[in-house]
Each structure stands twice: as C-alpha cells, then as structure tokens.
Design a protein around this motif. Structure first.
Motif, PDB file in Angstrom:
ATOM      1  N   ARG A 134      57.603  45.729  52.677  1.00 25.50           N
ATOM      2  CA  ARG A 134      56.602  44.662  52.599  1.00 25.50           C
ATOM      3  C   ARG A 134      55.234  45.199  52.187  1.00 25.50           C
ATOM      4  O   ARG A 134      54.467  44.524  51.499  1.00 25.50           O
ATOM      5  N   GLN A 135      54.913  46.400  52.629  1.00 21.04           N
ATOM      6  CA  GLN A 135      53.632  46.994  52.246  1.00 21.04           C
ATOM      7  C   GLN A 135      53.518  47.104  50.728  1.00 21.04           C
ATOM      8  O   GLN A 135      52.498  46.744  50.135  1.00 21.04           O
ATOM      9  N   ASP A 153      53.538  43.504  49.078  1.00 22.07           N
ATOM     10  CA  ASP A 153      52.268  42.798  49.253  1.00 22.07           C
ATOM     11  C   ASP A 153      51.187  43.344  48.321  1.00 22.07           C
ATOM     12  O   ASP A 153      50.375  42.584  47.787  1.00 22.07           O
ATOM     13  N   LYS A 209      56.252  38.287  45.858  1.00 22.23           N
ATOM     14  CA  LYS A 209      56.561  37.404  46.974  1.00 22.23           C
ATOM     15  C   LYS A 209      58.040  37.022  46.928  1.00 22.23           C
ATOM     16  O   LYS A 209      58.490  36.397  45.970  1.00 22.23           O
TER      17      LYS A 209
END
Length: 290
Positions: free
Chosen positions: A172-173, A176, A181
């Motif tokens: 996710r890091q 993002d 997404k």
C-alpha cells in the motif's frame, strides 16, 4: 432619469460577451461557485459495481515513490525498494498480481512487446521493477514469472528486472505514492485495479504514466529518455524529444511545433555557420596565394 447612450450600451454588451466567452473556456472549478463534484455523488450516479468504484490512477508526478517499503525479491532476499532501483537509470514500475486472470497479463505482455522494440537495452539504459499487490503471492511465483518473461525477451536471467512480493502495509505504501488505487473483491477473490506502467526517474520520482493494455513504443521510449534527462538513448532520440511534447489530454507524445521551429532554427544557424566558415577559409587561402 439616466438613459445610457448607444455607445455605452454597445460597450456593456461587448464586455458581457467577452466575460461570457472567457467563462465558457474556464474549467468548472475556476468559475464562481464551481468545484469538484463530490465522489459520493459521482458514485451514486455511476452504474459501476461497488467494488470498482474508486479504482483509478491519481497522478503524483514529481513525487518520490516509497523508497523505504520492504519486500522480498524473487530469490527470497529481503530488500527495500530503494535497494533495487539503479539510481543512474530510469525504471519501468508495474503493479500486478500473479493470479490475475487477464488484465495483469495484458499489461505485462504489452510492456514486454514495447521493451523488445524500444531500441534501448535493459540493464544498460533502463531497468524494470514489478511489485505484486497480492500479499499471498510468493517469491517462488516471482522467480517463475521473472524467468518466463526474461526468456520471452531473449534476456539472460541476470537481467535487472526485479519481481517483488510483500505485506499489505508495504504494498500500500508504494501504491499510495504512485496513486495506484485498487480494491479486493471478496466475491470473486480477485483484485480490481487499473492498467498502467509507471516511469520513474533514476532518483525514484514519478515521471510519467503509460495507460492501458496497448501503448506506443514511441511513448515508452520518449518517457524513458525524458525521465533520464537525456542520459539514455541516442543523440537523435534527444533531438526528437525536443520536437515532441506530452499531451495530458491524449496521454501521448505529440508533435510540438515550437520545438520543431527551434530545431529548424538551429539547423539553419549551423548551415549558415558552416557556409561562412567555408568562404572565410577560401578567402584566407586566396590571400595567402596572392
């Protein structure tokens, strides 16, 4: 009672028409009372299923990717994303997952097709990094995919295309920071995600996005040359880049007339300088002979 003169009325009408024309050319958020439509309203009016809503790419051009995110490479070695970036060459970054039934394969296959035809050498001019978005994917799967894709390109197993797996937190890091997404659909047990290849600068910042499952080799090549600041590719590639400009509307590189004019002026100047040098030398030789 004040009665406006015909000339005053004409002036006011002209000003009103001008303001109307200017307002029509402005985006909604630039007009009084305008603004971005709330996502909840867009979603409410959309026919897309709930698991697809919010799946998109939010461009973060110029921002650094999550360099400290931790993963495991195809050989089972713990690495940070920083460790696999070359620092001297641009990088093609893709986010996929290995059990994807269709889209990921289309993106990777298109990337491979472009890499074959680039005229740039993997390892010498650029490198590639693929991060799995599925925490269940394993280094063994990374190794199998890596070998298969490198073989399809005729590249040795030592070629710098890094396949990484990791935890949800670190995946996710990275996602993002590049604006990737995606969402997990529990019903189908599949990830819903966009189709995009990210181009990173040697320093690890986001330079360009290549969208879809079909993009032009020219766009990938120019994006890599641009990301490297002209440090990769031939002199001709760098000259061509001055005549093409990235169009955010079409998401492609298009002909740039002012760049062409600058190049034309430079060529004319060079031709004139060469001609003047030739005549100057000839006159010097005539003077010496006399």
């Amino acid at each position: 009672m004040y009665t406006p003169s015909p000339s005053s009325l004409s002036l006011r009408a002209g000003l009103a028409a001008l303001l109307l024309a200017l307002g029509a050319g402005l985006p909604a958020h630039a007009l009084p009372g305008g603004g971005k439509t709330p996502q909840s309203i867009i979603d409410a009016q959309s026919n897309a299923p709930p698991q697809v809503r919010g799946v998109d790419v939010e461009e973060h051009l110029g921002e650094l990717v999550a360099l400290e995110a931790r993963f495991t490479d195809a050989f089972g070695k713990p690495v940070r994303l920083r460790d696999v970036l070359p620092r001297t060459k641009p990088v093609l970054l893709t986010l996929v997952y290995y059990n994807c039934p269709l889209l990921c394969n289309l993106v990777i296959n298109e990337q491979i097709r472009n890499m074959r035809e680039l005229g740039l050498e993997l390892g010498k001019d650029y490198e590639a990094v693929t991060v799995s978005i599925d925490p269940k994917d394993t280094p063994a799967q990374s190794l199998e995919r890596r070998r298969r894709h490198l073989q399809s390109m005729g590249q040795p197993e030592t070629a710098p295309w890094h396949f990484l797996t990791g935890t949800e937190e670190h995946i996710r890091q990275v996602a993002d920071t590049v604006g990737f997404k995606y969402a997990y659909d529990a019903d189908t047990k599949q990830y819903v995600h966009p189709a995009v290849v990210h181009v990173l600068t040697p320093e690890g910042s986001i330079s360009r996005y290549l969208y879809g499952t079909s993009f032009r080799v020219q766009d990938m090549k120019m994006a890599l040359v641009e990301a490297a600041g002209g440090r990769v590719g031939t002199s001709f590639d760098r000259i061509v880049l001055t005549c093409f400009k990235y169009d955010t509307a079409t998401r492609r590189y298009g002909f740039y007339v002012f760049g062409f004019l600058r190049l034309g002026a430079l060529m004319i100047f060079s031709a004139l300088a060469t001609m003047l040098a030739y005549y100057w030398r000839r006159e010097l030789k005539k003077g010496a002979a006399a």
